[in-house]
Design an enzyme around this catalytic site. Structure first.
Site, PDB file in Angstrom:
ATOM      1  N   ASN A   7       0.858  -1.187   0.000  1.00  0.00           N
ATOM      2  CA  ASN A   7       0.000   0.000   0.000  1.00  0.00           C
ATOM      3  C   ASN A   7       0.894   1.237   0.000  1.00  0.00           C
ATOM      4  O   ASN A   7       1.705   1.435   0.914  1.00  0.00           O
ATOM      5  CB  ASN A   7      -0.895  -0.024   1.244  1.00  0.00           C
ATOM      6  CG  ASN A   7      -1.849   1.157   1.264  1.00  0.00           C
ATOM      7  OD1 ASN A   7      -1.464   2.276   0.955  1.00  0.00           O
ATOM      8  ND2 ASN A   7      -3.090   0.922   1.662  1.00  0.00           N
ATOM      9  N   HIS A  10       0.929   6.258   1.752  1.00  0.00           N
ATOM     10  CA  HIS A  10       1.652   7.241   2.564  1.00  0.00           C
ATOM     11  C   HIS A  10       2.858   7.860   1.866  1.00  0.00           C
ATOM     12  O   HIS A  10       3.443   8.810   2.376  1.00  0.00           O
ATOM     13  CB  HIS A  10       1.944   6.663   3.951  1.00  0.00           C
ATOM     14  CG  HIS A  10       0.633   6.361   4.628  1.00  0.00           C
ATOM     15  ND1 HIS A  10      -0.298   7.344   4.865  1.00  0.00           N
ATOM     16  CD2 HIS A  10       0.066   5.201   4.996  1.00  0.00           C
ATOM     17  CE1 HIS A  10      -1.378   6.792   5.396  1.00  0.00           C
ATOM     18  NE2 HIS A  10      -1.189   5.486   5.484  1.00  0.00           N
ATOM     19  N   HIS A  43      -5.643   3.595  -1.618  1.00  0.00           N
ATOM     20  CA  HIS A  43      -6.968   3.947  -1.093  1.00  0.00           C
ATOM     21  C   HIS A  43      -7.290   5.359  -1.573  1.00  0.00           C
ATOM     22  O   HIS A  43      -6.665   6.323  -1.127  1.00  0.00           O
ATOM     23  CB  HIS A  43      -6.907   3.879   0.443  1.00  0.00           C
ATOM     24  CG  HIS A  43      -8.206   4.136   1.130  1.00  0.00           C
ATOM     25  ND1 HIS A  43      -8.356   3.976   2.487  1.00  0.00           N
ATOM     26  CD2 HIS A  43      -9.422   4.536   0.659  1.00  0.00           C
ATOM     27  CE1 HIS A  43      -9.597   4.274   2.823  1.00  0.00           C
ATOM     28  NE2 HIS A  43     -10.253   4.634   1.736  1.00  0.00           N
ATOM     29  N   ARG A  45      -9.300   8.033  -1.063  1.00  0.00           N
ATOM     30  CA  ARG A  45     -10.277   8.517  -0.071  1.00  0.00           C
ATOM     31  C   ARG A  45     -11.157   9.608  -0.679  1.00  0.00           C
ATOM     32  O   ARG A  45     -10.722  10.366  -1.542  1.00  0.00           O
ATOM     33  CB  ARG A  45      -9.554   9.069   1.162  1.00  0.00           C
ATOM     34  CG  ARG A  45      -9.090   7.983   2.123  1.00  0.00           C
ATOM     35  CD  ARG A  45      -8.532   8.586   3.399  1.00  0.00           C
ATOM     36  NE  ARG A  45      -8.274   7.564   4.385  1.00  0.00           N
ATOM     37  CZ  ARG A  45      -9.169   7.150   5.300  1.00  0.00           C
ATOM     38  NH1 ARG A  45     -10.368   7.703   5.367  1.00  0.00           N
ATOM     39  NH2 ARG A  45      -8.847   6.210   6.157  1.00  0.00           N
ATOM     40  N   ARG A  49      -7.131  12.886   0.728  1.00  0.00           N
ATOM     41  CA  ARG A  49      -6.059  13.369   1.607  1.00  0.00           C
ATOM     42  C   ARG A  49      -4.680  12.862   1.191  1.00  0.00           C
ATOM     43  O   ARG A  49      -3.682  13.441   1.538  1.00  0.00           O
ATOM     44  CB  ARG A  49      -6.338  13.005   3.067  1.00  0.00           C
ATOM     45  CG  ARG A  49      -6.255  11.533   3.350  1.00  0.00           C
ATOM     46  CD  ARG A  49      -6.361  11.226   4.829  1.00  0.00           C
ATOM     47  NE  ARG A  49      -7.713  11.409   5.325  1.00  0.00           N
ATOM     48  CZ  ARG A  49      -8.157  10.845   6.446  1.00  0.00           C
ATOM     49  NH1 ARG A  49      -7.337  10.105   7.172  1.00  0.00           N
ATOM     50  NH2 ARG A  49      -9.393  11.017   6.840  1.00  0.00           N
ATOM     51  N   GLU A  70      -8.733   0.512  -3.154  1.00  0.00           N
ATOM     52  CA  GLU A  70      -9.587   0.579  -1.958  1.00  0.00           C
ATOM     53  C   GLU A  70     -10.438   1.843  -2.069  1.00  0.00           C
ATOM     54  O   GLU A  70      -9.915   2.914  -2.382  1.00  0.00           O
ATOM     55  CB  GLU A  70      -8.737   0.670  -0.696  1.00  0.00           C
ATOM     56  CG  GLU A  70      -7.885  -0.556  -0.455  1.00  0.00           C
ATOM     57  CD  GLU A  70      -7.130  -0.476   0.858  1.00  0.00           C
ATOM     58  OE1 GLU A  70      -6.862  -1.526   1.445  1.00  0.00           O
ATOM     59  OE2 GLU A  70      -6.812   0.646   1.307  1.00  0.00           O
ATOM     60  N   THR A 101      -8.560   3.911   8.728  1.00  0.00           N
ATOM     61  CA  THR A 101      -9.781   3.101   8.696  1.00  0.00           C
ATOM     62  C   THR A 101      -9.973   2.385  10.030  1.00  0.00           C
ATOM     63  O   THR A 101      -9.168   1.528  10.396  1.00  0.00           O
ATOM     64  CB  THR A 101      -9.690   2.080   7.543  1.00  0.00           C
ATOM     65  OG1 THR A 101      -9.251   2.775   6.382  1.00  0.00           O
ATOM     66  CG2 THR A 101     -11.025   1.426   7.289  1.00  0.00           C
ATOM     67  N   GLU A 151     -11.242  -8.977   2.954  1.00  0.00           N
ATOM     68  CA  GLU A 151      -9.950  -8.646   3.567  1.00  0.00           C
ATOM     69  C   GLU A 151     -10.217  -8.486   5.050  1.00  0.00           C
ATOM     70  O   GLU A 151     -10.998  -7.616   5.460  1.00  0.00           O
ATOM     71  CB  GLU A 151      -9.365  -7.356   2.978  1.00  0.00           C
ATOM     72  CG  GLU A 151      -8.057  -6.967   3.677  1.00  0.00           C
ATOM     73  CD  GLU A 151      -7.310  -5.823   2.994  1.00  0.00           C
ATOM     74  OE1 GLU A 151      -7.384  -5.689   1.757  1.00  0.00           O
ATOM     75  OE2 GLU A 151      -6.645  -5.054   3.725  1.00  0.00           O
ATOM     76  N   HIS A 191      -3.946  -4.220   7.630  1.00  0.00           N
ATOM     77  CA  HIS A 191      -4.096  -3.019   8.445  1.00  0.00           C
ATOM     78  C   HIS A 191      -3.260  -3.132   9.723  1.00  0.00           C
ATOM     79  O   HIS A 191      -3.494  -4.010  10.540  1.00  0.00           O
ATOM     80  CB  HIS A 191      -5.549  -2.691   8.840  1.00  0.00           C
ATOM     81  CG  HIS A 191      -5.672  -1.245   9.239  1.00  0.00           C
ATOM     82  ND1 HIS A 191      -5.919  -0.250   8.320  1.00  0.00           N
ATOM     83  CD2 HIS A 191      -5.489  -0.629  10.423  1.00  0.00           C
ATOM     84  CE1 HIS A 191      -5.910   0.919   8.937  1.00  0.00           C
ATOM     85  NE2 HIS A 191      -5.643   0.717  10.210  1.00  0.00           N
TER      86      HIS A 191
HETATM   87  C1  LIG Z   1      -8.381   0.138   4.300  1.00  0.00           C
HETATM   88  C2  LIG Z   1      -7.103   0.143   4.999  1.00  0.00           C
HETATM   89  O1  LIG Z   1      -6.953  -0.474   5.991  1.00  0.00           O
HETATM   90  C3  LIG Z   1      -5.932   0.922   4.537  1.00  0.00           C
HETATM   91  O2  LIG Z   1      -5.813   1.031   3.173  1.00  0.00           O
HETATM   92  C4  LIG Z   1      -5.946   2.258   5.087  1.00  0.00           C
HETATM   93  O3  LIG Z   1      -7.194   2.823   4.893  1.00  0.00           O
HETATM   94  C5  LIG Z   1      -4.832   3.096   4.461  1.00  0.00           C
HETATM   95  O4  LIG Z   1      -5.233   4.391   4.270  1.00  0.00           O
HETATM   96  P1  LIG Z   1      -5.366   5.411   5.501  1.00  0.00           P
HETATM   97  O5  LIG Z   1      -4.046   5.428   6.180  1.00  0.00           O
HETATM   98  O6  LIG Z   1      -5.793   6.673   4.867  1.00  0.00           O
HETATM   99  O7  LIG Z   1      -6.437   4.883   6.400  1.00  0.00           O
HETATM  100  N1  LIG Z   2      -5.934  -2.637   3.727  1.00  0.00           N
HETATM  101  C1  LIG Z   2      -4.801  -2.449   4.548  1.00  0.00           C
HETATM  102  C2  LIG Z   2      -3.731  -1.755   3.814  1.00  0.00           C
HETATM  103  O1  LIG Z   2      -3.805  -1.573   2.616  1.00  0.00           O
HETATM  104  C3  LIG Z   2      -2.520  -1.290   4.513  1.00  0.00           C
HETATM  105  O2  LIG Z   2      -2.763  -0.831   5.798  1.00  0.00           O
HETATM  106  P1  LIG Z   2      -1.515  -0.266   6.637  1.00  0.00           P
HETATM  107  O3  LIG Z   2      -0.401  -1.280   6.554  1.00  0.00           O
HETATM  108  O4  LIG Z   2      -1.082   1.030   5.992  1.00  0.00           O
HETATM  109  O5  LIG Z   2      -2.045  -0.115   8.029  1.00  0.00           O
END
Ligand SMILES: CC(=O)[C@@H](O)[C@H](O)COP(=O)(O)O
Ligand SMILES: NCC(=O)COP(=O)(O)O
Length: 239
Positions: A7, A10, A43, A45, A49, A70, A101, A151, A191
């Site tokens: 993911n 960030h 994701h 959003r 953001r 997402e 989330t 998930e 997550h």
């Molecule tokens: C759905 C999830 O668990 C993650 O993708 C998380 O939402 C990452 O994005 P945020 O850090 O903006 O919540």
């Molecule tokens: N769905 C969870 C994700 O994509 C990553 O979550 P995180 O490792 O950033 O907390």
């Protein structure tokens, strides 16, 4: 063992802090894939953001593994997904004021509406995953709305303060995974997973993919800092 979806939200969080062009999550996705990522997760959003529409459009063209989008189950997001066609969509709950989330999506409370959303996406060739807590009613409802994947939200496991509660939360995930597979669902998780807590979740039988972001981007900042400073010293010297 499960595959790894990286993911990159960030990376975009850092860019958006200055509303500039760096670091570009599209470049980050290329590097993640070169390092062995099996998929790229973003994701989008509703408040934009971090990840922007432009990122998802470019990632659709550049990602060579698979792109997991997402998103909230809103008309706006469904239209974007139908247009961009990610390899799969993960429906997640969203609250504007949350830091991240906070819980799983409530499927049981909106079976009719979510059946329509799942059908719309899957009829267009986009498999749907549902980001849920490992809760019996939510798993049964996920099968009912005919999603291909769930998930499992690993936040409670990741945030457990002691060994006994972490083990208890792990067993909730193990049972949830078993039940989901028995209901015909395929299972991913994610997550809050870190380098320190990932292995027991990765070892859950039947787990297909782990989506991990924050800990990887955090580590990248630290392990990359020395080189970045050295390169700036060289730039100042005109090298
Ligand atoms: C759905 C999830 O668990 C993650 O993708 C998380 O939402 C990452 O994005 P945020 O850090 O903006 O919540
Ligand atoms: N769905 C969870 C994700 O994509 C990553 O979550 P995180 O490792 O950033 O907390």
């Amino acid at each position: 063992m499960p595959t790894l979806g990286v993911n990159i939200d960030h990376v975009a969080t850092i860019r958006q802090a200055r509303r500039t062009v760096e670091p570009d999550p599209v470049a980050a996705a290329v590097l993640a894939e070169l390092a062995g990522a099996d998929g790229i997760t973003v994701h989008l959003r509703e408040d934009r953001r971090h990840i922007q529409d432009r990122d998802v459009r470019l990632l659709r063209q550049t990602v060579r593994t698979h792109l997991n989008l997402e998103m909230a189950a809103t008309d706006e997001m469904v239209a974007i997904a139908l247009d961009i066609k990610p390899d799969y969509v993960t429906l997640v709950p969203e609250r504007r004021e949350e830091v991240t989330t906070e819980g799983g999506l409530d499927i049981a409370g909106q079976v009719d509406r979510l059946s329509l959303v799942v059908d719309k996406l899957q009829s267009a060739g986009i498999p749907v995953s549902l980001f849920i807590d490992a809760d019996e009613a939510q798993i049964a409802a996920s099968a009912k709305v005919k999603a291909k994947f769930i998930e499992l939200h690993t936040g409670k496991y990741a945030e457990a303060h002691d060994e006994a509660s972490r083990e208890k939360e792990l067993q909730v995930l193990v049972k949830g995974c078993e039940m989901a597979i028995a209901s015909g669902l395929r299972v991913n998780a994610g997550h809050g997973l870190t380098y320190w807590n990932v292995y027991p979740v990765a070892a859950i039988k039947g787990m297909e993919e782990l989506n991990i972001g924050h800990t990887i981007i955090s580590r990248a900042v630290l392990v990359g800092l020395e080189r970045a400073v050295r390169e700036m010293k060289e730039a100042i010297l005109g090298h």
